[in-house]
Design a protein around this motif. Structure first.
Motif, short mmCIF file in Angstrom:
data_model
loop_
_atom_site.label_atom_id
_atom_site.label_comp_id
_atom_site.label_asym_id
_atom_site.label_seq_id
_atom_site.Cartn_x
_atom_site.Cartn_y
_atom_site.Cartn_z
N LEU B 169 -24.95 18.94 35.53
CA LEU B 169 -24.50 17.78 34.76
C LEU B 169 -25.66 17.24 33.92
CD1 LEU B 169 -22.13 15.73 34.33
CD2 LEU B 169 -23.22 14.33 36.09
N ASP B 172 -26.66 19.30 30.89
CA ASP B 172 -25.78 19.18 29.72
C ASP B 172 -25.87 17.81 29.07
OD1 ASP B 172 -23.79 21.01 28.40
OD2 ASP B 172 -22.61 19.16 28.53
N MET B 173 -26.20 16.78 29.89
CA MET B 173 -26.30 15.42 29.33
C MET B 173 -27.66 15.20 28.70
SD MET B 173 -24.54 13.21 32.38
CE MET B 173 -25.09 11.62 31.77
N TYR B 179 -23.28 8.06 33.76
CA TYR B 179 -22.35 9.03 34.34
C TYR B 179 -21.59 8.40 35.49
CZ TYR B 179 -25.34 9.74 38.41
OH TYR B 179 -26.05 9.56 39.56
N LYS B 240 -21.31 9.37 29.50
CA LYS B 240 -21.70 10.69 29.00
C LYS B 240 -21.31 11.82 29.95
CE LYS B 240 -23.78 10.47 25.01
NZ LYS B 240 -24.93 9.59 24.95
N GLY B 241 -21.12 11.47 31.23
CA GLY B 241 -20.87 12.56 32.17
C GLY B 241 -20.03 12.15 33.35
N THR B 267 -19.57 15.13 29.30
CA THR B 267 -19.72 16.35 30.09
C THR B 267 -18.99 16.20 31.42
OG1 THR B 267 -21.92 16.58 29.17
CG2 THR B 267 -21.40 17.92 31.11
N VAL B 269 -18.37 18.16 35.04
CA VAL B 269 -18.59 19.27 35.97
C VAL B 269 -18.03 18.86 37.32
CG1 VAL B 269 -20.74 19.97 34.83
CG2 VAL B 269 -20.84 18.50 36.84
N GLU B 285 -13.22 20.74 27.50
CA GLU B 285 -13.43 19.41 28.09
C GLU B 285 -14.24 19.52 29.38
OE1 GLU B 285 -10.27 20.20 27.07
OE2 GLU B 285 -10.29 18.92 25.28
N LYS B 287 -17.05 21.39 31.44
CA LYS B 287 -18.21 22.22 31.14
C LYS B 287 -18.31 23.36 32.16
CE LYS B 287 -21.66 23.24 28.75
NZ LYS B 287 -21.37 23.59 27.35
N THR B 344 -17.80 29.04 34.00
CA THR B 344 -17.71 28.37 32.70
C THR B 344 -16.67 29.12 31.87
OG1 THR B 344 -19.41 29.76 31.74
CG2 THR B 344 -20.14 27.69 32.75
#
Lengths: 338, 353, 504
Positions: B169, B172-173, B179, B240-241, B267, B269, B285, B287, B344
């Motif tokens: 996570l 990617d952020m 989050y 953001k996550g 993001t 996950v 949508e 990740k 993924t």
């Protein structure tokens, strides 16, 4: 009676006031509340409950109750998806809805035969079929999520009637399935108000014995009520599917009390004979609003149940208490000696 | 974890077939013929059955669902590779009492080892104790609390798994921003262990990230996850996550993100399966999702069982020769791997469950 | 009138109707006719077969023998066909839909009868208003029926019949709940409709009304037509005699006279707003007092007040010489008062439970030591009660539902007698009970009273009051208007007193 107590003397009045109060408090807490975006979001969240509620309202108006509607909805949507994926036949999205409605109508027919035909108690029958339909769904149709729904469903889910930005720049949208609610609402309104069938439903709910005495064929009417309510539940199930973009057989069941609560808050009486489309939609809207706004305020979900419970008790209890008090006062005001 | 399997349950058609096999085995339970017959039907690995060295039977929670079908494939692969008589059985419904019955039968048949994925660890303790007494080796899975086992094999350490998800996570952020985390239920032990470790790791390693909204409950329902994500987005527009725990969490969150027009800006996950989260992995949508592969777990269990039969000990840091179990951690009788699988958009086609 | 040659004007003809429920003959060879514009009174006491005859007429119940024809057309037992032929029955409860508006109620019958699919609001509403206008009554057509006063409901029910072009209107006890001026208005309307050719069958036993409005009379007693003819052939004495006859239950039960004792319960000036007022009452051990009154006279409310279920607004109540104020029925029960309700089926008995449990349920403590109940003791006690009250049952364990009405009533009595009450109040003790059982229940009550219990019976059955009581109080519109010694009063006098409501 003062005007306030007159408003409080009907369930709709209590509900309406509560809704107003809620909205007021919320807009104080968050000025962004009173925006078209919020309204649209509430509408979107009301869709499935709203469609279910319209079917249940019909049943309640006839003096019955239907707790099996959500199981019918879940069964119908899942079965529809299985069939469509199984036969691989290309049909327009409206065909999906029609198929789901037809399956729902079939399950409703069983309710109708048991209740109207055999004269069994409506709560017991629908409690039974709630479990029966759900069990049949999970046993014979499957327990897997179907996420690989046809492209058409996704396309339908993505097509929106209205799309706008909310206060924080995110999109809110009213999907096409709003039309399903609109269609059902208009259909039920026409049925209940402009056909003799609808009037017979109210008549039976008002007094079953009186209805029988003037020659209304009660069995036939009752069977048809449950068939229609089943078809509406099927539409609600399909709507849910398009909104969540997957067929989850575990979904929907568990909503039924919320649905009934909405209908009752909307002015239908458990004892039958009352209920309107507008009132029902108002009830649904209020319940959705409470659920969403409490969520917004970060209140745990148990509290939402608590608040709705209070609202039901107050909304249905207060009018009765006010009525009883008015009667008492009326009797007291009469002279001794009649 | 239990939930993850229920999600992939696959209807009854397969279950009823397996059911018939089970019945057959009970009828001929002491006859080699019966064993062979059952084996033929089950694994399709009859060729190696006759000169089997060890007889190892894996008892799973429930037969016929995708999760344990996958495990069965692993068991079959193991049997073919080693020539051991390795098979898998499981009840038609996830019932601890039925598992007890099956294990009783296996004890009577005097197999060399039993590997078991219990429905209820506590309920199996007495019958497993009886098996150990009879000299049968017992290896558990998804049951680190079991007492009466020779070893217990876990796909991973919960804390390590949580850290792993957080790492994905945070990567990617870009290591900063708000989050949120979902758990199925605030009372779900496993989910909380994942999330607690993840949050602790974030505080230490990525101080620029902030947790918002506390631990959010999804009730393991896509609809709830969807609703709550919508509210999260409204309350925290800069979110953001999102890290999910139950298989439904990421799916509900993804729908909300997509509807809000935020694809690519948030993001997501979490733990899920391809069969559940697939569409959103594809559209971007979600990740990444993680899970552990039951086939690999099946092989690892059987390998540990064979070692136990042969009197070999498992040691800390040992390589079991199975992907994800190359450097196991030993804690008492519990063996932890690092056997999570990350999926993924790019490798999602490899998994059909 | 009994001949059928005059078929032109004949709208209804019932011939040789017979009906039996099991061994009980309810109707025996009953003939009844109605001509255009005729108003006929169907008179008879409770249980004389009136309601069964109406059910057969309306097609709800099938006759065992005989025929029903409307305007020359013979119909089977089909309610819809009867409605279609122009019959409308206005039941005592009016059978309206409380939740619907006045106009919709009025138009409903004809809409159903025509098999309409579409609900034509405007034309139906218009027609309903027209019908009300024709009857010259002013009722808001958009008002829900549940908000109307009783008299207006009655009129709506008539309007509904007219809107369906009814040619025969049956009215079951139409004036029970109406005031004098409302009755007068109703009679005017009936008179006007009669001129239009509508025929009425009036079920009533209010003599005044019968003579005011009817053209002819049919009197039923014990399922037979005892007398029939034009109104001119009757006077009120003859009518009452025809209705009451000399049946088994109207004979006074023999009893020994008791010396007058000090009253157990005394009420002075008792009143409850809107229900009853100025009630003075003395209930003594060893005496049976009947309170006779029509439905709505306040008799039930009075009884419930004595039992603590309703609170009086005025007056004093003394029990055993001490003023009391009951907060609820438990207080009254503690004071030794028992109450046997009007509807034993819904209020009194656990139908699916054994006879034994029903008898001992309120006196379990008699056989309880510590927390343990002695089941054998219960059974013995119940068996003794069954024997004493002559309840016809093979044992004490069958469910109460298996018993006949009379025997069920005895189970209720047995339960209360187990409490050895000092005062027993019974509301309609023999409603729905056959004649033989009725007599036995009366005997039981007499012996209960002679053993020193005060008994109060609330009833509208005059012959029962005379057969059973020592003293009879007549209640009219909430007031005790007369007190009679049951030994000397005759049915006619009592009857006049009970129905004289508007002279009060």
């Amino acid at each position: 009676m003062s005007s306030v107590s007159r408003i409080l003397a009907t369930p709709q009045g209590v509900v309406f006031l509560t809704a107003l109060l809620f909205a007021l408090v919320l807009s104080l807490l968050n000025p962004a509340f009173f925006t078209p975006a919020t309204l649209i979001d509430l509408l979107r969240n009301s869709l499935v409950t709203g469609i279910f509620a319209l079917g249940v309202m019909m049943v309640l108006a006839s003096g019955g109750i239907d707790v099996s509607c959500t199981a019918i909805g879940a069964f119908a949507m899942y079965a529809t998806m299985k069939i469509i994926l199984g036969i691989d036949f290309d049909m327009p999205i409206i065909g999906y809805f029609l198929l789901s409605a037809a399956i729902g109508a079939g399950l409703g027919l069983l309710n109708g035969i048991l209740i109207g035909g055999l004269g069994l108690p409506t709560l017991i029958v629908t409690l039974g079929t709630l479990s029966l339909y759900r069990g049949a769904l999970l046993t014979f149709l499957g327990t897997t999520y179907i996420t690989a729904v046809p492209r058409k469903v996704i396309t339908f889910a993505r097509s929106v009637l209205v799309r706008m930005e909310n206060a924080v720049g995110q999109m809110v949208s009213l999907p096409y399935s709003f039309l399903v609610l609109l269609f059902v609402a208009i259909g039920v309104a026409v049925l209940m108000n402009f056909t003799m069938f609808g009037r017979k439903i109210y008549a039976i709910g008002g007094s079953e014995e009186a209805a029988a005495r003037i020659g209304i064929r009660i069995r036939r009417v009752k069977v048809l009520i449950y068939v229609i309510a089943g078809a509406i539940a099927g539409l609600a199930g399909m709507t849910h599917l398009t909104l969540s973009r997957m067929a989850n057989p575990f979904d929907l069941v568990g909503m039924e009390l919320n649905v009934i609560a909405a209908v009752v808050l909307g002015g239908a009486r458990i004892t039958g004979g009352h209920g309107t489309v507008v009132g029902t939609l108002l009830g649904v809207f209020v319940i959705t609003m409470i659920n969403t706004t409490l969520l917004m305020a970060g209140v745990p979900s148990y509290w939402q149940k608590f608040v709705i419970g209070c609202l039901i008790v107050v909304g249905t209890g207060l009018p009765i208490l006010i009525d009883r008090f008015a009667r008492h006062r009326e009797r007291i005001s009469r002279p001794i000696g009649a | 974890m239990v939930r993850l399997e229920a999600m992939v349950a696959n209807g009854t058609r397969k279950q009823s077939i397996n059911n018939k096999e089970d019945d057959m085995k009970f009828d001929f339970k002491k006859l080699a013929l019966g064993v062979a017959l059952g084996f033929t039907l089950l694994g399709g690995a009859a060729a190696v059955a006759q000169d089997a060295k060890h007889e190892i039977v894996t008892v799973v929670k429930l037969s016929g669902i995708a999760w344990f079908n996958r495990m069965e494939a692993g068991v079959a692969e193991y049997a073919e590779e080693t020539g051991n008589n390795a098979t898998q059985v499981g009840p038609a419904s996830a019932d601890a009492a039925l598992q007890v019955q099956m294990i009783e039968d296996l004890i009577a048949r005097n197999v060399n080892a039993i590997t078991v994925v219990p429905n209820s660890p506590e309920a199996l303790e007495p019958v497993l104790a009886k098996a150990l007494e009879a000299g049968i080796k017992v290896v558990g899975h998804e049951a680190s609390s079991l007492e009466n086992v020779t070893y217990d094999v876990e796909a991973f350490d919960n804390a390590a798994y949580g850290v792993h998800l957080m790492e994905a996570l945070a990567q990617d952020m870009g290591g900063e921003g708000e989050y949120a985390v979902f758990v199925g239920h605030l009372t779900a032990k496993t989910h909380n262990e994942w999330v607690d470790a993840a949050i602790a790791y974030q505080k230490e390693k990525y101080p620029k990230m902030t947790l918002v909204g506390g631990k959010i409950e999804s009730n393991e329902q896509q609809q709830t996850a969807y609703q709550k994500t919508k509210e999260l987005l409204r309350t925290y527009p800069n979110l953001k996550g999102i890290q999910g725990s139950a298989g439904e969490d990421v799916v509900g969150a993804a729908l909300a993100v997509e509807e809000a027009g935020l694809t690519g800006k948030v993001t997501i996950v979490g733990t899920s399966l391809v069969s559940v989260a697939g569409p959103y992995l594809e559209t971007g949508e979600i990740k990444m999702i993680s899970f552990w592969d039951p086939a690999k777990a099946g092989i690892a269990m059987n390998k540990v069982a064979a070692m136990a039969i042969e009197g070999k000990e498992v040691t800390d840091g040992m390589d079991l020769g199975v992907e994800g179990y190359n450097s196991v951690k030993l804690d008492g009788k519990v063996i932890y791997g690092q056997a999570w699988v990350d999926v993924t958009k790019d490798n999602m086609d490899e998994y059909d469950f | 009138m009994a001949t059928s040659q005059d078929n032109e004007g004949r709208v209804l003809e019932m011939r040789s109707i017979r009906k039996a429920y099991g061994p009980v003959r309810v109707l025996e060879n009953v003939d009844l006719t109605l001509d255009r514009g005729e108003v006929r009174c169907l008179a008879g006491e409770n249980g004389s077969g009136k309601s069964t005859l109406i059910k057969i007429l309306s097609g709800v119940v099938t006759a065992d023998a005989g025929s029903v024809s409307f305007a020359g057309r013979t119909l089977g037992a089909d309610p819809v066909a009867a409605i279609d032929a122009g019959l409308s029955v206005i039941y005592q409860d009016f059978s309206l839909f409380p939740n619907l508006t006045v106009w919709e109620n009025i138009s409903f019958l004809s809409a159903v009868n025509r098999g309409d699919f579409v609900h034509r609001r405007l034309s139906r509403r218009g027609r309903a208003i027209e019908t009300l206008k024709r009857m010259q009554v002013e009722i808001d057509p958009d008002m829900p029926v549940e908000l109307l006063p009783v008299a207006s409901k009655q009129l709506v029910a008539i309007a509904r019949a007219l809107a369906n072009d009814a040619r025969v209107i049956v009215m079951d006890e139409p004036t029970t709940a109406l005031t004098r001026s409302e009755v007068a208005h109703l009679m005017e309307i009936v008179g006007a409709l009669k001129k239009d050719g509508v025929a009425f069958l009036f079920v009533s036993h209010k003599i005044e009304e019968v003579f005011a409005v009817c053209d002819s009379i049919t009197v039923l007693r014990d399922g037979r037509v005892v007398v029939e003819g034009p109104i001119g052939e009757f006077d009120s004495a003859r009518l009452v005699e025809a209705m009451t006859g000399r049946s088994i239950d109207s004979q006074r039960l023999p009893r020994e006279d008791m010396a007058e004792q000090t009253p157990f319960l005394v009420a002075r000036g008792l009143g409850r707003r809107g229900e009853y007022a100025d009630v003075d009452l003395e209930l003594r051990p060893g005496e049976i007092v009947s309170v006779v009154g029509l439905l709505g006279s306040g008799r039930t409310e009075l009884a419930l007040s004595l039992f603590g279920y309703l609170a009086p607004d005025a007056g004093v109540l003394e029990v055993a010489g001490r003023p009391v104020s009951f907060r609820g029925q438990n207080d009254a029960m503690d004071a030794g008062i028992a109450y046997v309700p009007e509807d034993r089926l819904t209020e009194g008995l656990f139908l699916s439970q054994p006879i034994r449990d029903n008898i001992v349920v309120s006196t379990l403590d008699k056989n309880t030591r510590g927390f343990a109940i002695n089941a054998k003791g219960l059974t013995q006690r119940a068996a003794a009660a069954v024997k004493r009250l002559r309840i016809k049952t093979p044992g004490v364990m069958p469910a109460v539902a298996t018993l006949s009405g009379g025997n069920q009533q005895r189970v209720v009595l047995a339960r209360w007698m187990e409490r050895s009450p000092k005062l027993m109040i019974l509301n309609g003790p023999t409603v729905g009970v056959d004649v033989g059982s009725k007599r036995e229940i009366h005997e039981l009550l007499v012996s209960l009273s002679r053993s020193g219990t005060a008994v109060m019976v609330v009833t509208d059955d005059i012959s029962e009051a005379i057969a059973l009581s020592d003293r009879i109080l007549v209640m009219v519109r909430g007031r005790i208007t007369g007190s009679f010694d049951a030994r000397s009063v005759d049915e006619e006098t009592l009857y006049e007193e009970v129905i004289k409501e508007d002279r009060a």
